[in-house]
Design an enzyme around this catalytic site. Structure first.
Site, mmCIF file in Angstrom:
data_model
loop_
_atom_site.group_PDB
_atom_site.id
_atom_site.type_symbol
_atom_site.label_atom_id
_atom_site.label_comp_id
_atom_site.label_asym_id
_atom_site.label_seq_id
_atom_site.Cartn_x
_atom_site.Cartn_y
_atom_site.Cartn_z
ATOM 1 N N ARG A 1 -123.228 72.246 29.003
ATOM 2 C CA ARG A 1 -122.470 73.674 27.867
ATOM 3 C C ARG A 1 -121.620 73.537 27.578
ATOM 4 N NH1 ARG A 1 -125.363 76.949 31.883
ATOM 5 N NH2 ARG A 1 -127.840 77.483 31.281
ATOM 6 N N LYS B 1 -123.222 79.999 32.733
ATOM 7 C CA LYS B 1 -123.911 80.996 31.645
ATOM 8 C C LYS B 1 -124.486 82.271 32.507
ATOM 9 C CE LYS B 1 -126.429 81.429 27.417
ATOM 10 N NZ LYS B 1 -126.818 80.515 26.405
ATOM 11 N N HIS C 1 -130.993 75.701 34.183
ATOM 12 C CA HIS C 1 -131.774 76.141 33.623
ATOM 13 C C HIS C 1 -132.582 77.166 34.812
ATOM 14 C CE1 HIS C 1 -131.930 73.736 29.982
ATOM 15 N NE2 HIS C 1 -131.866 74.819 29.347
ATOM 16 N N TYR D 1 -136.274 72.569 25.639
ATOM 17 C CA TYR D 1 -134.582 71.174 25.372
ATOM 18 C C TYR D 1 -135.416 70.024 25.716
ATOM 19 C CZ TYR D 1 -131.098 74.848 25.022
ATOM 20 O OH TYR D 1 -130.160 76.171 25.066
#
Length: 327
Positions: free
Chosen positions: A199, A224, A305, A314
């Protein structure tokens, strides 16, 4: 009990009750002050009184400013959130007191913003406001209902599915060549995004002390989703990192979030590409990696993820590519 006195050109009512702070309010006439006092004392007797003095003195802009000082610095994405919240503070909605900030006014703000920005941006701004008001109610004694919760949210936009072709990637990298006054950090940032599927925030937080070029790994202590992650580095990623000059700060890519974003958008325009955002590089990278890592568990370990349903958004192979795999 209530007492009344002339105050300037009006009448001030004051209510004193044991266990409650003094409550005062000024009116044009003594009769208005007496009606207010009777109503308030009745609410106190019934246990229904809620002190809104603090809410009356506080505007939405005041809340946002305090939130930026006390709460935002400890949050992830503080730099980006600060810029977005300061932009909201410049809007007329921020000048309303919390007692006058109605659902109708929030709805008007929503409709005006929908003419200027995307539905996704408006949804995010409403979420910001709701979180700030809820925090103020819990922590700062702002005793008002949250009007944002009573407003209909715009329909969420469809999830993006943009994946860059090899030709588009070549055009983009060429447009980001550090010639003239162009930053020499932007092209390697894009190359690393395509080679690692990191990211944007993860790329900008990379430090040389966490990179092992020999072992081909990059350690991310804070991501994140809140977990640390070690990202495997392909030979392409290692080559890109080896070519980046070491900055005195120890940061691999010493550029700010919005500096990178603005430079990337300029590069997209120079390359003549359509509807490309920086986050599309992550989707492109994951789609490419899926060809080498058909095991979705391994793919999720690389991408970071936790949910395979999110990862599915994605990974975007075309029907023709899947047909070829079927034979």
């Amino acid at each position: 009990m209530a007492s009344f006195r002339q105050h300037g050109n009006g009448w001030q009512g004051r209510i004193r009750r044991r266990g409650y702070p003094d409550i005062t309010k000024t009116f044009e006439t003594k009769a208005d002050a007496e009606r207010w006092a009777r109503s308030l004392e009745s609410e106190i007797d019934k246990g229904q009184f809620v002190n809104v003095n603090e809410a009356q003195r506080t505007t939405l802009g005041d809340l946002i400013a305090r939130y930026l000082t006390e709460v935002t610095p400890s949050m992830k994405g503080a730099a980006e959130d600060t810029i977005r919240l300061k932009a909201i503070m410049r809007k007329s909605i921020a000048r309303w007191s919390m007692t006058n900030l109605s659902a109708a006014r929030i709805a008007t703000y929503r409709d005006e913003r929908l003419k200027e920005v995307s539905a996704g941006t408006v949804i995010r701004e409403l979420a910001y406001l709701s979180a700030i008001i809820n925090h103020a109610r819990r922590e700062w004694g702002i005793n008002v209902p949250n009007p944002v919760q009573m407003v209909r949210k715009p329909q969420s936009p469809q999830a993006r599915s943009r994946v860059l072709t090899d030709e588009e990637v070549s055009k983009l990298l060429q447009a980001l060549e550090p010639t003239g006054r162009r930053s020499h950090w932007i092209k390697p940032a894009v190359q690393l995004a395509l080679a690692t599927a990191m990211r944007r925030g993860e790329l900008l937080s990379l430090r040389w002390e966490h990179i092992d070029l020999q072992g081909r790994t990059a350690f991310l202590p804070d991501t994140k989703n809140g977990d640390a992650r070690t990202v495997p580095l392909s030979t392409v990623a290692v080559k890109v990192l080896a070519g980046i000059p070491r900055h005195i700060s120890g940061v691999v890519l010493p550029v700010k979030f919005f500096t990178l974003d603005a430079a990337f958008k300029r590069g997209v325009r120079r390359a003549g590409l359509d509807r490309v955002r920086f986050h599309d590089l992550r989707r492109t990278a994951i789609t490419r990696m899926a060809e080498k890592l058909p095991n979705v568990i391994e793919l999720a370990m690389v991408s970071g993820h936790k949910s395979l349903m999110v990862l599915k958004r994605y990974y975007r192979p075309t029907a023709s590519e899947l047909a070829q795999k079927l034979g």
